[in-house]
Each structure stands twice: as structure tokens, then as C-alpha cells.
Design a protein around this motif. Structure first.
Motif, PDB file in Angstrom:
ATOM      1  N   SER A  25       0.854  -1.181   0.000  1.00 57.20           N
ATOM      2  CA  SER A  25       0.000   0.000   0.000  1.00 57.20           C
ATOM      3  C   SER A  25       0.893   1.235   0.000  1.00 57.20           C
ATOM      4  CB  SER A  25      -0.925   0.015   1.216  1.00 57.20           C
ATOM      5  OG  SER A  25      -0.177  -0.008   2.406  1.00 57.20           O
ATOM      6  N   GLY A  26       0.420   2.287  -0.631  1.00 56.80           N
ATOM      7  CA  GLY A  26       1.218   3.504  -0.710  1.00 56.80           C
ATOM      8  C   GLY A  26       2.426   3.375  -1.608  1.00 56.80           C
ATOM      9  N   TYR A  27       2.444   2.378  -2.454  1.00 59.74           N
ATOM     10  CA  TYR A  27       3.599   2.104  -3.300  1.00 59.74           C
ATOM     11  C   TYR A  27       3.135   1.901  -4.736  1.00 59.74           C
ATOM     12  CZ  TYR A  27       8.021   0.041  -4.826  1.00 59.74           C
ATOM     13  OH  TYR A  27       9.208  -0.214  -5.469  1.00 59.74           O
ATOM     14  N   ILE A  28       3.849   2.493  -5.675  1.00 61.73           N
ATOM     15  CA  ILE A  28       3.499   2.342  -7.082  1.00 61.73           C
ATOM     16  C   ILE A  28       4.196   1.115  -7.637  1.00 61.73           C
ATOM     17  CG2 ILE A  28       3.548   3.400  -9.363  1.00 61.73           C
ATOM     18  CD1 ILE A  28       3.637   6.129  -7.944  1.00 61.73           C
ATOM     19  N   PHE A  29       3.423   0.075  -7.845  1.00 59.26           N
ATOM     20  CA  PHE A  29       3.998  -1.156  -8.360  1.00 59.26           C
ATOM     21  C   PHE A  29       4.541  -0.949  -9.762  1.00 59.26           C
ATOM     22  CE2 PHE A  29       3.907  -5.512  -6.755  1.00 59.26           C
ATOM     23  CZ  PHE A  29       3.721  -5.223  -5.425  1.00 59.26           C
ATOM     24  N   GLY A  30       5.677  -1.600 -10.005  1.00 61.43           N
ATOM     25  CA  GLY A  30       6.291  -1.480 -11.312  1.00 61.43           C
ATOM     26  C   GLY A  30       7.190  -0.270 -11.441  1.00 61.43           C
ATOM     27  N   SER A  31       7.311   0.541 -10.383  1.00 54.96           N
ATOM     28  CA  SER A  31       8.144   1.740 -10.471  1.00 54.96           C
ATOM     29  C   SER A  31       9.618   1.414 -10.294  1.00 54.96           C
ATOM     30  CB  SER A  31       7.704   2.772  -9.429  1.00 54.96           C
ATOM     31  OG  SER A  31       7.803   2.240  -8.122  1.00 54.96           O
ATOM     32  N   CYS A  32       9.896   0.439  -9.455  1.00 57.11           N
ATOM     33  CA  CYS A  32      11.282   0.055  -9.173  1.00 57.11           C
ATOM     34  C   CYS A  32      11.331  -1.456  -8.906  1.00 57.11           C
ATOM     35  CB  CYS A  32      11.802   0.815  -7.950  1.00 57.11           C
ATOM     36  SG  CYS A  32      12.160   2.551  -8.257  1.00 57.11           S
ATOM     37  N   ARG A  33      12.488  -1.905  -8.501  1.00 57.67           N
ATOM     38  CA  ARG A  33      12.677  -3.334  -8.260  1.00 57.67           C
ATOM     39  C   ARG A  33      12.060  -3.765  -6.932  1.00 57.67           C
ATOM     40  NH1 ARG A  33      18.703  -5.409  -9.178  1.00 57.67           N
ATOM     41  NH2 ARG A  33      18.452  -3.621 -10.565  1.00 57.67           N
ATOM     42  N   MET A  34      11.592  -5.004  -6.903  1.00 57.78           N
ATOM     43  CA  MET A  34      11.108  -5.607  -5.662  1.00 57.78           C
ATOM     44  C   MET A  34      11.832  -6.930  -5.454  1.00 57.78           C
ATOM     45  SD  MET A  34       7.100  -4.641  -5.438  1.00 57.78           S
ATOM     46  CE  MET A  34       7.124  -4.872  -3.650  1.00 57.78           C
ATOM     47  N   TYR A  35      11.891  -7.346  -4.201  1.00 59.06           N
ATOM     48  CA  TYR A  35      12.716  -8.489  -3.824  1.00 59.06           C
ATOM     49  C   TYR A  35      12.004  -9.370  -2.797  1.00 59.06           C
ATOM     50  CZ  TYR A  35      16.194  -4.752  -4.830  1.00 59.06           C
ATOM     51  OH  TYR A  35      16.898  -3.695  -5.361  1.00 59.06           O
ATOM     52  N   TRP A  36      12.550 -10.550  -2.678  1.00 64.74           N
ATOM     53  CA  TRP A  36      12.321 -11.405  -1.514  1.00 64.74           C
ATOM     54  C   TRP A  36      13.696 -11.692  -0.914  1.00 64.74           C
ATOM     55  CZ3 TRP A  36       7.712 -12.379   0.606  1.00 64.74           C
ATOM     56  CH2 TRP A  36       6.570 -12.244  -0.180  1.00 64.74           C
ATOM     57  N   TYR A  37      13.787 -11.495   0.403  1.00 66.68           N
ATOM     58  CA  TYR A  37      14.953 -11.870   1.185  1.00 66.68           C
ATOM     59  C   TYR A  37      14.491 -12.863   2.241  1.00 66.68           C
ATOM     60  CZ  TYR A  37      18.370  -8.492  -0.567  1.00 66.68           C
ATOM     61  OH  TYR A  37      19.270  -7.811  -1.344  1.00 66.68           O
ATOM     62  N   ARG A  38      15.428 -13.542   2.848  1.00 65.85           N
ATOM     63  CA  ARG A  38      15.076 -14.454   3.935  1.00 65.85           C
ATOM     64  C   ARG A  38      16.199 -14.463   4.966  1.00 65.85           C
ATOM     65  NH1 ARG A  38      15.460 -20.359   0.851  1.00 65.85           N
ATOM     66  NH2 ARG A  38      17.742 -20.461   0.699  1.00 65.85           N
TER      67      ARG A  38
END
Length: 121
Positions: A25-38
């Protein structure tokens, strides 16, 4: 305010599958990179996978071929499909996003609270 909320974690047997979701929420999807970390108990946080705004994906060697990252821009949701889970995949999984600033991206600015994945052998 940007909020990333992970869900879909749980306890499974080795060889099973899980699909993690990250609602933003409050974030424009597709604007920058997204990740999964663990982060596994007693270990450093580690990169799992990333997806760029053009759809390019990257995976760590340990999950390549088993995990698939994807995003649904219309639903503002990031996913991680995890197949053939192994005990070494046990960790807290975090959704992470870059911050879009003036046409550029500040790396890994936003982090979710994490969701626990436990794989028993």
C-alpha cells in the motif's frame, strides 16, 4: 506511508509448495525493483529473488529452478511461488522494495515484517 505485508507462510513437509504474497500500500507497483529476502535462525539475511519493472527476474543459486517471483501490478501484490521446499529453506521471508525518487530508485528502502516458513524433513 508505504506498507508491505507478507502472508502465506507456514509449516510444511519437505517437497511441498507454498506461495507467499506481499500486499503493498502507498507504493506504485512497477516503479522500481522488488525483492524477496530471507533470514534463517542464526544466519545473515540473504537475497532470494528480485524482479525489475521490466519483468526481469533474478534468483539465488539455492532457489533457482524451484522458486518463481512474480507481481500483479493491478493488485499491487508481489508473489513468491516456492516448490520442492527443503529444510534449508526454513527462514523468515521478507518482502522488500526500492524507493522511487526523481526517476531513480533507492535500493531496498522498504521492508515488510516477514512471514515464517518452516520446512520439516
Amino acid at each position: 506511508q508505504v506498507q508491505l505485508v507478507e502472508s502465506g507462510g507456514g509449516s510444511v513437509q519437505a517437497g511441498a509448495s507454498l506461495k507467499l504474497s506481499c500486499a503493498a500500500s502507498g507504493y506504485i507497483f512497477g516503479s522500481c525493483r522488488m525483492y524477496w529476502y530471507r533470514q534463517a535462525p542464526g544466519k545473515e539475511r540473504e537475497f532470494v529473488s528480485s524482479i525489475r519493472r521490466d519483468g526481469t527476474t533474478v534468483y539465488s543459486a539455492s532457489v533457482k529452478g524451484r522458486f518463481t517471483i512474480s507481481q500483479d501490478n493491478a493488485k499491487n501484490t508481489l508473489y513468491l511461488q516456492m516448490n520442492d521446499l527443503k529444510s534449508e529453506d526454513t527462514a523468515v521471508y521478507y518482502c522488500v522494495a526500492d524507493k522511487s525518487v526523481g526517476g531513480g530508485c533507492v535500493l531496498r528502502s522498504y521492508w515488510g515484517q516477514g512471514t515464517q516458513v518452516t520446512v520439516s524433513s
